[in-house]
Design a protein around this motif. Structure first.
Motif, PDB file in Angstrom:
ATOM      1  N   LYS A   1       0.842  -1.187   0.000  1.00 21.06           N
ATOM      2  CA  LYS A   1       0.000   0.000   0.000  1.00 21.06           C
ATOM      3  C   LYS A   1       0.881   1.242   0.000  1.00 21.06           C
ATOM      4  O   LYS A   1       1.831   1.364   0.753  1.00 21.06           O
ATOM      5  N   ARG A   2       0.527   2.173  -0.840  1.00 24.49           N
ATOM      6  CA  ARG A   2       1.253   3.439  -0.924  1.00 24.49           C
ATOM      7  C   ARG A   2       0.331   4.575  -0.504  1.00 24.49           C
ATOM      8  O   ARG A   2      -0.890   4.451  -0.558  1.00 24.49           O
ATOM      9  N   PHE A   3       0.926   5.682  -0.112  1.00 21.76           N
ATOM     10  CA  PHE A   3       0.131   6.887   0.122  1.00 21.76           C
ATOM     11  C   PHE A   3       0.721   8.022  -0.706  1.00 21.76           C
ATOM     12  O   PHE A   3       1.934   8.111  -0.925  1.00 21.76           O
ATOM     13  N   GLN A   4      -0.169   8.884  -1.198  1.00 15.35           N
ATOM     14  CA  GLN A   4       0.215   9.944  -2.115  1.00 15.35           C
ATOM     15  C   GLN A   4       0.837  11.118  -1.360  1.00 15.35           C
ATOM     16  O   GLN A   4       0.454  11.427  -0.225  1.00 15.35           O
ATOM     17  N   THR A   5       1.796  11.766  -2.023  1.00 12.35           N
ATOM     18  CA  THR A   5       2.448  12.928  -1.423  1.00 12.35           C
ATOM     19  C   THR A   5       1.695  14.222  -1.699  1.00 12.35           C
ATOM     20  O   THR A   5       1.972  15.232  -1.067  1.00 12.35           O
ATOM     21  N   GLY A   6       0.755  14.198  -2.649  1.00 12.15           N
ATOM     22  CA  GLY A   6       0.080  15.419  -3.059  1.00 12.15           C
ATOM     23  C   GLY A   6       0.789  16.133  -4.187  1.00 12.15           C
ATOM     24  O   GLY A   6       0.312  17.151  -4.686  1.00 12.15           O
ATOM     25  N   MET A   7       1.950  15.617  -4.616  1.00 14.40           N
ATOM     26  CA  MET A   7       2.692  16.166  -5.745  1.00 14.40           C
ATOM     27  C   MET A   7       2.810  15.059  -6.796  1.00 14.40           C
ATOM     28  O   MET A   7       3.527  14.073  -6.592  1.00 14.40           O
ATOM     29  N   LYS A   8       2.096  15.212  -7.901  1.00 16.43           N
ATOM     30  CA  LYS A   8       2.016  14.159  -8.904  1.00 16.43           C
ATOM     31  C   LYS A   8       3.377  13.847  -9.517  1.00 16.43           C
ATOM     32  O   LYS A   8       3.677  12.690  -9.826  1.00 16.43           O
ATOM     33  N   GLU A   9       4.212  14.858  -9.701  1.00 17.38           N
ATOM     34  CA  GLU A   9       5.530  14.633 -10.300  1.00 17.38           C
ATOM     35  C   GLU A   9       6.408  13.782  -9.383  1.00 17.38           C
ATOM     36  O   GLU A   9       7.126  12.896  -9.839  1.00 17.38           O
ATOM     37  N   LEU A  10       6.346  14.031  -8.085  1.00 18.05           N
ATOM     38  CA  LEU A  10       7.126  13.231  -7.136  1.00 18.05           C
ATOM     39  C   LEU A  10       6.577  11.811  -7.046  1.00 18.05           C
ATOM     40  O   LEU A  10       7.343  10.839  -7.006  1.00 18.05           O
ATOM     41  N   ASP A  11       5.264  11.682  -7.038  1.00 20.19           N
ATOM     42  CA  ASP A  11       4.655  10.344  -7.002  1.00 20.19           C
ATOM     43  C   ASP A  11       5.039   9.536  -8.231  1.00 20.19           C
ATOM     44  O   ASP A  11       5.258   8.322  -8.155  1.00 20.19           O
ATOM     45  N   ARG A  12       5.121  10.193  -9.383  1.00 21.96           N
ATOM     46  CA  ARG A  12       5.507   9.508 -10.624  1.00 21.96           C
ATOM     47  C   ARG A  12       6.920   8.937 -10.497  1.00 21.96           C
ATOM     48  O   ARG A  12       7.185   7.789 -10.876  1.00 21.96           O
ATOM     49  N   VAL A  13       7.854   9.730  -9.965  1.00 19.96           N
ATOM     50  CA  VAL A  13       9.238   9.286  -9.845  1.00 19.96           C
ATOM     51  C   VAL A  13       9.361   8.166  -8.807  1.00 19.96           C
ATOM     52  O   VAL A  13      10.155   7.233  -8.976  1.00 19.96           O
ATOM     53  N   LEU A  14       8.560   8.232  -7.752  1.00 25.88           N
ATOM     54  CA  LEU A  14       8.615   7.218  -6.703  1.00 25.88           C
ATOM     55  C   LEU A  14       7.956   5.909  -7.120  1.00 25.88           C
ATOM     56  O   LEU A  14       8.081   4.902  -6.420  1.00 25.88           O
ATOM     57  N   GLY A  15       7.237   5.915  -8.238  1.00 23.04           N
ATOM     58  CA  GLY A  15       6.600   4.693  -8.714  1.00 23.04           C
ATOM     59  C   GLY A  15       5.137   4.587  -8.344  1.00 23.04           C
ATOM     60  O   GLY A  15       4.578   3.495  -8.365  1.00 23.04           O
ATOM     61  N   GLY A  16       4.497   5.730  -8.000  1.00 19.54           N
ATOM     62  CA  GLY A  16       3.080   5.719  -7.666  1.00 19.54           C
ATOM     63  C   GLY A  16       2.769   6.214  -6.274  1.00 19.54           C
ATOM     64  O   GLY A  16       1.611   6.236  -5.871  1.00 19.54           O
ATOM     65  N   GLY A  17       3.761   6.623  -5.522  1.00 15.58           N
ATOM     66  CA  GLY A  17       3.543   7.112  -4.167  1.00 15.58           C
ATOM     67  C   GLY A  17       4.603   6.591  -3.215  1.00 15.58           C
ATOM     68  O   GLY A  17       5.542   5.901  -3.605  1.00 15.58           O
ATOM     69  N   ILE A  18       4.447   6.933  -1.943  1.00 17.24           N
ATOM     70  CA  ILE A  18       5.416   6.557  -0.914  1.00 17.24           C
ATOM     71  C   ILE A  18       5.036   5.211  -0.317  1.00 17.24           C
ATOM     72  O   ILE A  18       3.881   4.980   0.035  1.00 17.24           O
ATOM     73  N   VAL A  19       6.006   4.325  -0.213  1.00 16.24           N
ATOM     74  CA  VAL A  19       5.810   3.036   0.436  1.00 16.24           C
ATOM     75  C   VAL A  19       6.114   3.186   1.928  1.00 16.24           C
ATOM     76  O   VAL A  19       7.220   3.624   2.289  1.00 16.24           O
ATOM     77  N   PRO A  20       5.181   2.852   2.814  1.00 20.24           N
ATOM     78  CA  PRO A  20       5.453   2.961   4.254  1.00 20.24           C
ATOM     79  C   PRO A  20       6.663   2.118   4.659  1.00 20.24           C
ATOM     80  O   PRO A  20       6.848   1.003   4.187  1.00 20.24           O
ATOM     81  N   GLY A  21       7.498   2.682   5.515  1.00 28.56           N
ATOM     82  CA  GLY A  21       8.682   1.971   5.977  1.00 28.56           C
ATOM     83  C   GLY A  21       9.858   2.035   5.035  1.00 28.56           C
ATOM     84  O   GLY A  21      10.844   1.323   5.233  1.00 28.56           O
ATOM     85  N   SER A  22       9.786   2.887   4.014  1.00 27.32           N
ATOM     86  CA  SER A  22      10.882   2.987   3.050  1.00 27.32           C
ATOM     87  C   SER A  22      11.866   4.065   3.476  1.00 27.32           C
ATOM     88  O   SER A  22      11.532   5.000   4.207  1.00 27.32           O
ATOM     89  N   LEU A  23      13.101   3.937   3.010  1.00 25.35           N
ATOM     90  CA  LEU A  23      14.172   4.896   3.277  1.00 25.35           C
ATOM     91  C   LEU A  23      14.601   5.498   1.950  1.00 25.35           C
ATOM     92  O   LEU A  23      15.069   4.788   1.061  1.00 25.35           O
ATOM     93  N   VAL A  24      14.422   6.802   1.788  1.00 24.41           N
ATOM     94  CA  VAL A  24      14.632   7.487   0.509  1.00 24.41           C
ATOM     95  C   VAL A  24      15.740   8.513   0.673  1.00 24.41           C
ATOM     96  O   VAL A  24      15.727   9.313   1.618  1.00 24.41           O
ATOM     97  N   LEU A  25      16.696   8.489  -0.249  1.00 27.61           N
ATOM     98  CA  LEU A  25      17.804   9.448  -0.260  1.00 27.61           C
ATOM     99  C   LEU A  25      17.581  10.460  -1.371  1.00 27.61           C
ATOM    100  O   LEU A  25      17.355  10.088  -2.525  1.00 27.61           O
ATOM    101  N   VAL A  26      17.638  11.745  -1.038  1.00 22.62           N
ATOM    102  CA  VAL A  26      17.471  12.830  -2.011  1.00 22.62           C
ATOM    103  C   VAL A  26      18.782  13.597  -2.094  1.00 22.62           C
ATOM    104  O   VAL A  26      19.231  14.182  -1.101  1.00 22.62           O
ATOM    105  N   GLY A  27      19.424  13.573  -3.259  1.00 22.89           N
ATOM    106  CA  GLY A  27      20.691  14.268  -3.457  1.00 22.89           C
ATOM    107  C   GLY A  27      20.560  15.393  -4.459  1.00 22.89           C
ATOM    108  O   GLY A  27      19.629  15.415  -5.273  1.00 22.89           O
TER     109      GLY A  27
END
Length: 453
Positions: A70-96
């Motif tokens: 299950k994913r939850f949306q960030t409210g930003m469609k462009e970010l959700d697209r890059v993440l693969g459809g939304g944020i996966v709970p319990g994931s660790l994401v690095l932004v550089g």
């Protein structure tokens, strides 16, 4: 037994460990990357798990749940697209990304949207509470679910996260975090690795989504060991010129989706604004009836992008001609110019050549080869290309125009933006013949394409 200190050498590029300094890393083959650090050596043996604990962790393959997480949306469609459809709970994401590119602004906007329904904790090790508040004032109102915490001590941060247990955490940045158990300065290989390991345990153990910000080196990679990228679930790079208004968010690694997608943003006074139609944005300001300007189509993930390729060819004033490529591969441009000299007899040996992808975006897909070739020829002959025409196709060393993937989507994007003619590889004609309302021309070699200029 008592703990003791020992000196080891870490490779700053890949994290490889050695007992002595080496000029070249034996793992990544980079030179002069070893740094000396002191670590605590402990002879305390790890606790032995009982047979019952081990049996609980052994699961039959047929009993593993394969349902989509299950994913939850960030409210930003462009970010959700890059993440693969939304944020996966319990994931660790690095932004550089480069300094000042907008990493903190992007994550603060995500916190603003998520705080409407979820508990959010923003941990900053670089800015004070007042600095974050000043930037947040430009974005609008924030919910009380948005909490701020300025701290760099890893032990304190871990206790706060375990006590509050928010649903979403931002760490800005990983290079400022330090553990008192590691006797080295913040930002060192040991500190970055230890901090990331702690956040990974918190994310997986408590089911909390954690975004960590990472600074980049002059080579454009995340500072610290490359093992940092292997530990996280997703790696995102924020690209673009800090003096330009646009920004590109690109996925480099994603355990929960594709790594081909990009998100396009525009930096404004009140923060980042999503660009829903990047093709129209990239073509804004295109000159009319100018030689050396050609519109090509590239694919990023599942999204077709129309880009303007500009070329300027002029006589050189020096013994060795100058070649410059901005936004595409320099060696690829040299290769295509050699094909033009050999296959159609274009004398470019005494000419300077400058190739640019307008808008500042970087594209390396082979489908833009035909656009680069036609732009160079157009500038060399000083003949403009029809401004209502787009081209795409890969060019081989024999001068042939080869097929590319997803030609239907490329032609459909050109039709949507009002283009009247589309030049495609001849072998792709059968795939696009069903599209009406746009003239489609198939070319087999670059000689056929040159007749259209």
């Amino acid at each position: 037994m008592a703990k003791g200190k020992k000196t080891v050498f870490f490779c700053q590029n890949c994290g490889h460990e050695e007992t002595k300094w080496l000029g070249q890393c034996p793992m990544c083959k980079e030179w002069n990357t070893f740094v000396e650090e002191k670590v605590i050596a402990s002879s305390v043996s790890a606790s032995v798990k009982t047979d019952r604990d081990i049996e609980k962790k052994i699961v039959a393959l047929s009993q593993v749940n394969t349902d989509e997480q299950k994913r939850f949306q960030t409210g930003m469609k462009e970010l959700d697209r890059v993440l693969g459809g939304g944020i996966v709970p319990g994931s660790l994401v690095l932004v550089g990304g480069d300094p000042g590119i907008g990493k903190s602004t992007l994550l603060l906007q995500v916190c603003q949207k998520l705080a409407k329904e979820r508990q959010v904790l923003y941990i900053s090790g670089e800015e004070s509470l007042s600095q974050i508040k000043l930037r947040a004032n430009r974005m609008g109102d924030f919910s009380d679910n948005m909490k701020l915490f300025c701290e760099t001590n890893l032990g304190t941060i871990r206790n706060v996260i375990e006590k509050k247990q928010p649903e979403f955490v931002v760490i800005d940045s990983i290079q400022t975090m330090y553990s008192e158990e590691v006797p080295s300065a913040p930002g060192s290989v040991s500190q970055v690795r230890e901090s990331t390991n702690v956040f990974m345990q918190l994310a997986k153990g408590l089911g909390i989504t954690i975004f960590i910000v990472g600074h980049v080196t002059k080579e454009g990679t995340v500072a610290g060991p490359r093992v940092l990228e292997h530990m996280v679930d997703t790696v995102l790079y924020f690209e673009g010129d800090r003096h330009a208004s646009y920004r590109i968010l690109r996925g480099v690694k994603n355990r929960f989706g594709s790594t081909n997608e990009i998100g396009v943003f525009e930096m404004r006074q009140n923060g980042l604004v999503e660009v829903e139609n990047p093709s129209e944005y990239m073509l804004s300001g295109k000159p009319e009836n100018a030689s050396g300007s050609v519109v090509a189509c590239s694919i990023e993930g599942t999204r077709p992008l129309l880009i303007e390729i500009q070329a300027l060819v002029c006589d050189t004033n020096f013994g060795m001609p100058r070649r410059t490529a901005t936004g595409t591969d320099y060696n690829r441009v040299n290769l295509l110019m050699a094909v033009l000299e050999k296959r159609i007899g274009l004398h470019l040996a005494n000419c300077d050549a400058y190739v640019n992808i307008a808008g500042g975006i970087r594209m390396n897909e082979p489908a833009i080869d035909l656009g680069i070739v036609m732009a160079i020829v157009s500038s060399y002959k000083n003949r403009p290309v029809d401004e209502r025409m787009i081209v795409f196709g890969e060019v081989g060393l024999s001068g042939e125009v080869r097929a590319v993937n997803m030609p239907e989507q490329r032609v459909a994007e050109a039709k949507k933006l009002g283009f009247e003619t589309c030049v495609v590889p001849e072998v792709s004609l059968d795939m696009v013949k069903g599209i009406k309302g746009i003239k489609i021309i198939g070319v087999k070699t670059i000689n056929d394409a040159m007749n259209l200029i």
